[in-house]
Motif scaffolding. Structure first.
Motif, short mmCIF file in Angstrom:
data_model
loop_
_atom_site.label_atom_id
_atom_site.label_comp_id
_atom_site.label_asym_id
_atom_site.label_seq_id
_atom_site.Cartn_x
_atom_site.Cartn_y
_atom_site.Cartn_z
N TYR A 200 -2.59 6.71 0.24
CA TYR A 200 -3.49 6.87 1.39
C TYR A 200 -4.54 7.93 1.03
O TYR A 200 -4.23 9.10 0.83
CB TYR A 200 -2.68 7.30 2.61
N ASP B 49 -9.21 5.85 4.20
CA ASP B 49 -9.67 6.10 5.57
C ASP B 49 -11.04 6.75 5.50
O ASP B 49 -11.18 7.87 5.01
CB ASP B 49 -8.67 7.02 6.28
N TYR C 123 -7.91 9.93 2.14
CA TYR C 123 -8.61 10.29 3.37
C TYR C 123 -9.46 11.53 3.13
O TYR C 123 -9.44 12.11 2.03
CB TYR C 123 -7.60 10.51 4.52
N LYS D 297 0.84 -1.19 0.00
CA LYS D 297 0.00 0.00 0.00
C LYS D 297 0.89 1.25 0.00
O LYS D 297 1.65 1.48 0.94
CB LYS D 297 -0.92 0.00 1.23
N THR E 82 -3.65 0.84 -2.42
CA THR E 82 -4.26 2.02 -1.79
C THR E 82 -5.02 1.67 -0.52
O THR E 82 -5.75 0.67 -0.47
CB THR E 82 -5.23 2.70 -2.79
N LEU E 83 -4.86 2.51 0.48
CA LEU E 83 -5.67 2.46 1.70
C LEU E 83 -6.62 3.65 1.67
O LEU E 83 -6.24 4.75 1.27
CB LEU E 83 -4.79 2.57 2.94
N ALA F 252 -1.17 6.03 10.38
CA ALA F 252 -1.11 5.15 9.21
C ALA F 252 0.33 5.01 8.72
O ALA F 252 0.77 3.90 8.37
CB ALA F 252 -1.99 5.69 8.09
N ARG F 253 1.05 6.10 8.73
CA ARG F 253 2.42 6.06 8.22
C ARG F 253 3.36 5.30 9.16
O ARG F 253 4.29 4.63 8.71
CB ARG F 253 2.95 7.47 7.99
N PHE G 172 -0.44 10.85 -0.68
CA PHE G 172 -1.49 11.21 0.28
C PHE G 172 -2.50 12.12 -0.42
O PHE G 172 -2.16 13.22 -0.88
CB PHE G 172 -0.89 11.90 1.51
N LEU H 79 3.84 4.18 2.56
CA LEU H 79 2.88 5.20 2.12
C LEU H 79 3.62 6.47 1.71
O LEU H 79 4.37 7.05 2.50
CB LEU H 79 1.90 5.51 3.24
#
Length: 352
Positions: free
Chosen positions: A146, A197, A148, A143, A194-195, A226-227, A236, A233
C-alpha cells in the motif's frame, strides 16, 4: 621530344602529389581508427566493471526493467560538502523531517504550473506491467503493498515556471502522488501486487478544519479503511519528497542524476524495532549496489516529530523521502526503479 619529356615529368609530379595525398589520408584514417578502438575498449571495460554490482539487486526484475544505462558509483562531493550536508540534515530533522512546517494557506495556494511539460514527461516514462506468469515471484493479483502520501501536495520546482521558492512547490494533483504511481508500477513489475492511494490529504485537512500537523491522523484513517477491505496488505510505504535543495537531494551516477532517498522510522511505538529491522534490510540492499543513493535511516521519536508515522500498523511499514524540491520526474523514475528492487528483494526474502 623535349615537350614530350616535359609532359612526362609533369605527369610524374602529379602522380607523386596524389600518392602523398592518399598516403596522408590513409595515415589520418588509421590514427582515427586506433583512437576509436581504444575509446570503445575503455568504455566497454567500464560497463563490465560496474555491471555485476548494479544487477546484484536487480536480478529478480524482468529483463525489460534490467536493461538500464546505469551506474558509475563515484562520489564527487568533497568531505567539506559532505559535512555541510550532515549539518543541514541535522537541523532539518529537528522539525518533522520536512524543514519549516508550511501553513494551510501555503499548501492550498495555486501557483502557475507547466502541466503540459509535467504530463508529457510522466506519460513518456510509463511502463507496461509484466504479467505474473513471466515473473520469478508473484503475488498473482493479491495486493500486498500500500503506497500512500501523508503530504500529498509536495511537488517539484522544475515545473513551476515563475518561482524558485521551495514553499511554492505544491500542487493539488501533479505532485508526489505521481511518484507513488511510478513505484506502484515498478513493484508490480517485480511481482508485488500494489495499491496506490493518491488522495488529496491537504484538501481533506482543509475540509475537516485541521492543520498540517494532522496529516498522519488523516492517512491513518485511509490505511485502516484499506486494510479492513484487504487483509493481505502488509507492506506500507509513505512516500514523500524532501524540502532540501538539489545539491542535498541528488546523486550523480555514471553521468545520470538520481533522486536520493532516506528512511524515517518512528520510535514512539512499542514494535518499532521490527520496522527498523526491515528498513535496515532495504537500506543495506541499496547500499550494496548503489552506494550514496541512500542517505540512511533516521530514527525519530515524538520529540522530533510525529514519532509513529502510522508504522505501528505493520512491521513492514516505513516512511521514505525520495528526492527533493528540485527533483525532476526523470530522476524520480530512475530512483523508484532502484528502490523497487531493494523493496521487492527484501519482501521476497522475508516471505521465504
Amino acid at each position: 621530344m623535349k615537350r614530350n619529356t616535359t609532359d612526362k615529368h609533369k605527369k610524374k609530379s602529379w602522380l607523386l602529389i596524389l600518392l602523398f595525398i592518399a598516403l596522408g589520408l590513409f595515415i589520418c584514417w588509421l590514427i582515427m581508427l586506433l583512437f576509436w578502438s581504444y575509446f570503445f575498449s575503455a568504455s566497454s571495460e567500464d560497463t563490465i566493471r560496474w555491471e555485476k554490482p548494479i544487477r546484484k539487486i536487480a536480478e529478480m526484475a524482468p529483463e525489460s526493467i534490467q536493461n538500464w544505462d546505469m551506474l558509475n558509483l563515484e562520489d564527487e562531493e568533497s568531505e567539506e560538502s559532505s559535512d555541510s550536508r550532515k549539518t543541514e540534515r541535522a537541523e532539518v530533522m529537528l522539525s518533522d523531517g520536512r524543514g519549516l512546517t508550511p501553513t494551510m494557506n501555503e499548501l492550498l495556494a495555486d501557483h502557475p504550473f507547466d502541466k503540459e511539460k509535467f504530463n508529457a514527461r510522466f506519460q513518456s516514462m510509463r511502463r507496461p506491467v509484466v504479467p505474473p506468469k513471466d515473473l520469478p515471484h508473484s503475488t498473482f493479483g493479491k495486493k500486498v503493498a500500500y503506497v500512500y502520501h501523508s503530504h500529498s501536495r509536495e511537488s517539484f520546482l522544475p515545473y513551476f515556471p515563475e518561482t524558485d521558492d521551495p514553499k511554492d512547490a505544491v500542487h493539488e494533483s501533479r505532485n508526489i502522488t505521481q511518484v507513488g504511481k511510478m513505484l506502484e508500477r515498478a513493484l508490480e513489475n517485480r511481482g508485488i501486487g500494489t495499491l496506490v492511494d493518491t488522495s488529496d490529504i491537504i484538501q481533506e485537512l482543509d475540509q475537516k478544519g485541521l492543520d498540517f500537523s494532522a496529516s498522519y491522523q488523516v492517512t491513518e484513517e485511509h490505511i485502516r479503511t484499506a486494510r479492513s477491505a484487504n487483509k493481505k496488505l502488509t507492506l506500507f510505504l509513505d512516500i514523500h519528497r524532501d524540502s532540501l535543495r538539489k545539491n542535498a537531494t541528488t546523486k550523480t551516477i555514471q553521468g545520470q542524476s538520481f533522486a536520493q532517498v532516506f528512511f524515517v522510522v518512528g520510535t514512539s511505538h512499542e514494535s518499532f524495532k521490527s520496522n527498523l529491522a526491515f528498513t535496515e534490510e532495504v537500506n543495506r540492499r541499496l547500499d550494496a549496489s548503489y552506494p550514496g543513493l541512500s542517505k540512511g535511516i533516521f530514527q525519530k521519536d515524538s520529540s522530533q516529530g510525529n514519532g509513529v508515522y502510522n508504522q505501528d500498523v505493520s512491521p513492514t511499514a516505513v516512511l521514505i523521502e525520495v528526492g527533493g524540491v528540485d527533483s525532476t520526474l526523470e530522476e524520480m523514475r530512475r530512483t523508484t526503479e532502484v528502490l523497487a528492487d531493494a523493496l521487492s528483494e527484501s519482501y521476497w526474502h522475508k516471505e521465504e
